[in-house]
Design a protein around this motif. Structure first.
Motif, PDB file in Angstrom:
ATOM      1  N   THR A  60      -6.460   2.607  -3.164  1.00 45.28           N
ATOM      2  CA  THR A  60      -5.820   2.906  -4.452  1.00 45.28           C
ATOM      3  C   THR A  60      -6.836   3.287  -5.522  1.00 45.28           C
ATOM      4  N   GLY A  61      -7.933   2.542  -5.609  1.00 46.34           N
ATOM      5  CA  GLY A  61      -8.920   2.808  -6.645  1.00 46.34           C
ATOM      6  C   GLY A  61      -9.710   4.077  -6.420  1.00 46.34           C
ATOM      7  N   GLN A  62     -10.154   4.302  -5.175  1.00 45.34           N
ATOM      8  CA  GLN A  62     -10.973   5.467  -4.868  1.00 45.34           C
ATOM      9  C   GLN A  62     -10.160   6.666  -4.409  1.00 45.34           C
ATOM     10  N   ASP A 114       1.257  -0.664  -3.413  1.00 44.30           N
ATOM     11  CA  ASP A 114       0.964  -1.917  -4.080  1.00 44.30           C
ATOM     12  C   ASP A 114       0.212  -2.823  -3.110  1.00 44.30           C
ATOM     13  N   TYR A 115      -0.186  -3.995  -3.585  1.00 43.35           N
ATOM     14  CA  TYR A 115      -1.027  -4.885  -2.783  1.00 43.35           C
ATOM     15  C   TYR A 115      -0.324  -5.313  -1.496  1.00 43.35           C
ATOM     16  N   ALA A 116       0.970  -5.613  -1.586  1.00 45.87           N
ATOM     17  CA  ALA A 116       1.723  -6.035  -0.404  1.00 45.87           C
ATOM     18  C   ALA A 116       1.806  -4.919   0.629  1.00 45.87           C
ATOM     19  N   GLU A 117       1.939  -3.688   0.185  1.00 47.03           N
ATOM     20  CA  GLU A 117       2.011  -2.553   1.110  1.00 47.03           C
ATOM     21  C   GLU A 117       0.670  -2.319   1.795  1.00 47.03           C
ATOM     22  N   VAL A 118      -0.413  -2.494   1.059  1.00 45.05           N
ATOM     23  CA  VAL A 118      -1.737  -2.384   1.660  1.00 45.05           C
ATOM     24  C   VAL A 118      -1.911  -3.442   2.746  1.00 45.05           C
ATOM     25  N   LYS A 119      -1.523  -4.661   2.447  1.00 49.68           N
ATOM     26  CA  LYS A 119      -1.615  -5.769   3.411  1.00 49.68           C
ATOM     27  C   LYS A 119      -0.846  -5.439   4.689  1.00 49.68           C
ATOM     28  N   LYS A 120       0.302  -4.813   4.565  1.00 52.74           N
ATOM     29  CA  LYS A 120       1.133  -4.488   5.722  1.00 52.74           C
ATOM     30  C   LYS A 120       0.509  -3.411   6.592  1.00 52.74           C
ATOM     31  N   GLU A 121      -0.252  -2.500   5.987  1.00 52.12           N
ATOM     32  CA  GLU A 121      -0.774  -1.337   6.707  1.00 52.12           C
ATOM     33  C   GLU A 121      -2.149  -1.556   7.328  1.00 52.12           C
ATOM     34  N   MET A 122      -2.840  -2.630   6.976  1.00 47.18           N
ATOM     35  CA  MET A 122      -4.241  -2.746   7.377  1.00 47.18           C
ATOM     36  C   MET A 122      -4.416  -3.422   8.736  1.00 47.18           C
ATOM     37  N   TYR A 123      -3.898  -2.801   9.771  1.00 47.16           N
ATOM     38  CA  TYR A 123      -4.131  -3.269  11.134  1.00 47.16           C
ATOM     39  C   TYR A 123      -4.697  -2.122  11.948  1.00 47.16           C
ATOM     40  N   GLY A 124      -5.399  -2.455  13.020  1.00 53.25           N
ATOM     41  CA  GLY A 124      -6.029  -1.428  13.844  1.00 53.25           C
ATOM     42  C   GLY A 124      -7.381  -1.011  13.303  1.00 53.25           C
ATOM     43  N   MET A 132     -10.543 -16.840  13.355  1.00 47.60           N
ATOM     44  CA  MET A 132     -11.756 -17.659  13.394  1.00 47.60           C
ATOM     45  C   MET A 132     -12.303 -17.913  11.992  1.00 47.60           C
ATOM     46  N   ILE A 133     -12.121 -16.947  11.122  1.00 46.00           N
ATOM     47  CA  ILE A 133     -12.531 -17.075   9.722  1.00 46.00           C
ATOM     48  C   ILE A 133     -11.346 -16.669   8.854  1.00 46.00           C
ATOM     49  N   ASP A 134     -11.212 -17.347   7.741  1.00 45.06           N
ATOM     50  CA  ASP A 134     -10.072 -17.094   6.855  1.00 45.06           C
ATOM     51  C   ASP A 134     -10.483 -16.057   5.807  1.00 45.06           C
ATOM     52  N   ASP A 135     -10.538 -14.802   6.226  1.00 42.47           N
ATOM     53  CA  ASP A 135     -11.101 -13.743   5.377  1.00 42.47           C
ATOM     54  C   ASP A 135     -10.156 -12.580   5.102  1.00 42.47           C
ATOM     55  N   MET A 136      -8.898 -12.694   5.522  1.00 41.89           N
ATOM     56  CA  MET A 136      -8.028 -11.526   5.450  1.00 41.89           C
ATOM     57  C   MET A 136      -7.754 -11.078   4.015  1.00 41.89           C
ATOM     58  N   GLU A 137      -7.751 -12.005   3.067  1.00 36.98           N
ATOM     59  CA  GLU A 137      -7.569 -11.590   1.676  1.00 36.98           C
ATOM     60  C   GLU A 137      -8.735 -10.720   1.207  1.00 36.98           C
ATOM     61  N   TYR A 138      -9.924 -10.977   1.715  1.00 42.21           N
ATOM     62  CA  TYR A 138     -11.088 -10.172   1.328  1.00 42.21           C
ATOM     63  C   TYR A 138     -10.992  -8.770   1.925  1.00 42.21           C
ATOM     64  N   HIS A 139     -10.457  -8.683   3.152  1.00 44.33           N
ATOM     65  CA  HIS A 139     -10.203  -7.347   3.722  1.00 44.33           C
ATOM     66  C   HIS A 139      -9.140  -6.613   2.921  1.00 44.33           C
ATOM     67  N   THR A 140      -8.084  -7.327   2.561  1.00 48.39           N
ATOM     68  CA  THR A 140      -7.015  -6.696   1.787  1.00 48.39           C
ATOM     69  C   THR A 140      -7.543  -6.201   0.446  1.00 48.39           C
ATOM     70  N   GLN A 141      -8.335  -7.008  -0.222  1.00 50.13           N
ATOM     71  CA  GLN A 141      -8.892  -6.606  -1.510  1.00 50.13           C
ATOM     72  C   GLN A 141      -9.785  -5.378  -1.375  1.00 50.13           C
ATOM     73  N   ALA A 142     -10.602  -5.343  -0.311  1.00 53.42           N
ATOM     74  CA  ALA A 142     -11.482  -4.193  -0.104  1.00 53.42           C
ATOM     75  C   ALA A 142     -10.674  -2.933   0.194  1.00 53.42           C
ATOM     76  N   TRP A 143      -9.663  -3.061   1.063  1.00 52.01           N
ATOM     77  CA  TRP A 143      -8.808  -1.909   1.357  1.00 52.01           C
ATOM     78  C   TRP A 143      -8.052  -1.455   0.113  1.00 52.01           C
ATOM     79  N   TYR A 144      -7.559  -2.396  -0.658  1.00 51.53           N
ATOM     80  CA  TYR A 144      -6.809  -2.040  -1.863  1.00 51.53           C
ATOM     81  C   TYR A 144      -7.678  -1.230  -2.826  1.00 51.53           C
TER      82      TYR A 144
END
Length: 229
Positions: free
Chosen positions: A32-34, A40-50, A16-28
């Motif tokens: 990784t930062g905290q 890496d960024y691609a691995e974070v993108k793959k894991e962020m479901y559920g 409904m909204i094109d926001d998945m990059e913002y979720h990926t950035q927040a998770w990354y």
């Protein structure tokens, strides 16, 4: 209108909204930062479901965090996401007209998302679209996340509809798999994943970049000429 489908079940993020990059950035940033995860960024993108807790458990195992720490990290991630995405909050192109046309046609609609309730409220109240939806199923309302079918089956139940009368709108392979597990067909929005990533699923009846795609009008109803604007 295609009379086979009497209810639309929408995933939220990326659908409904094109926001998945913002979720990926927040998770990354959180992972990784905290927390120092070696992803890496691609691995974070793959894991962020559920659910958020499931993401943390999947990456760090069951003994790393207390329930209180998981709650804190989940809230921290969502704060970062909302702050970054709020200036860009809008529906995917064409969805405003699509929702109104479905509403006028008497189609029942629900949001069935792995997002927490606060994030769903952030979107639908921020955009003023709550009145379109007869049911909302969030991560807080289910025991098991997608690809388990619970989210979509609960949405259908709350609308009083049989699973086969529902069509799911999704953007992620795990979501389409959840729809298949619920006995439902799916329309795929290719906002975050390429069509090839859904090759394993036979329940995908249409792929569209947004809701102005003519294929959606062919499948469901003839949209007014103002739809393509």
């Amino acid at each position: 209108m295609n009379n086979t489908f009497k209810a639309f079940l929408f995933d939220l993020n990326g659908t409904m909204i094109d926001d998945m990059e913002y979720h990926t950035q927040a998770w990354y940033q959180v992972l990784t930062g905290q927390l120092g995860a070696s992803l890496d960024y691609a691995e974070v993108k793959k894991e962020m479901y559920g659910k958020n807790a499931e993401v943390l458990l999947r990456i760090f195992g069951p003994n790393r965090f207390s329930p209180e720490e998981i709650e804190y990290l989940s809230v921290e991630k969502e704060k970062q996401y909302q702050a970054a995405f709020k200036p860009h909050l809008k529906l995917i192109e064409g969805l405003d007209a699509f929702l109104e046309q479905a509403h006028q046609a008497g189609i029942k609609m629900a949001i069935c998302s792995a997002a927490i309730t606060a994030n769903i409220d952030f979107v639908i109240d921020g955009l003023g679209i709550r009145h379109y939806f007869g049911a909302i199923v969030s991560a807080d309302d289910v025991t098991t996340s997608k690809p388990h079918p619970e989210t979509f089956l609960k949405g259908a139940e709350l609308l009083g509809m049989a699973p086969e009368a529902c069509i799911v709108f999704e953007d992620a392979p795990k979501g389409v798999e959840a729809a298949a597990n619920a006995g439902m067909n799916a329309v795929v929005l290719t906002t975050m994943h390429a069509r090839e990533e859904f090759a394993a699923y036979t329940n995908s009846i249409c792929f569209a970049p947004n809701y102005n795609d003519p294929a959606l009008r062919t499948i469901f109803f003839k949209m007014p000429q103002t739809f393509n604007r």
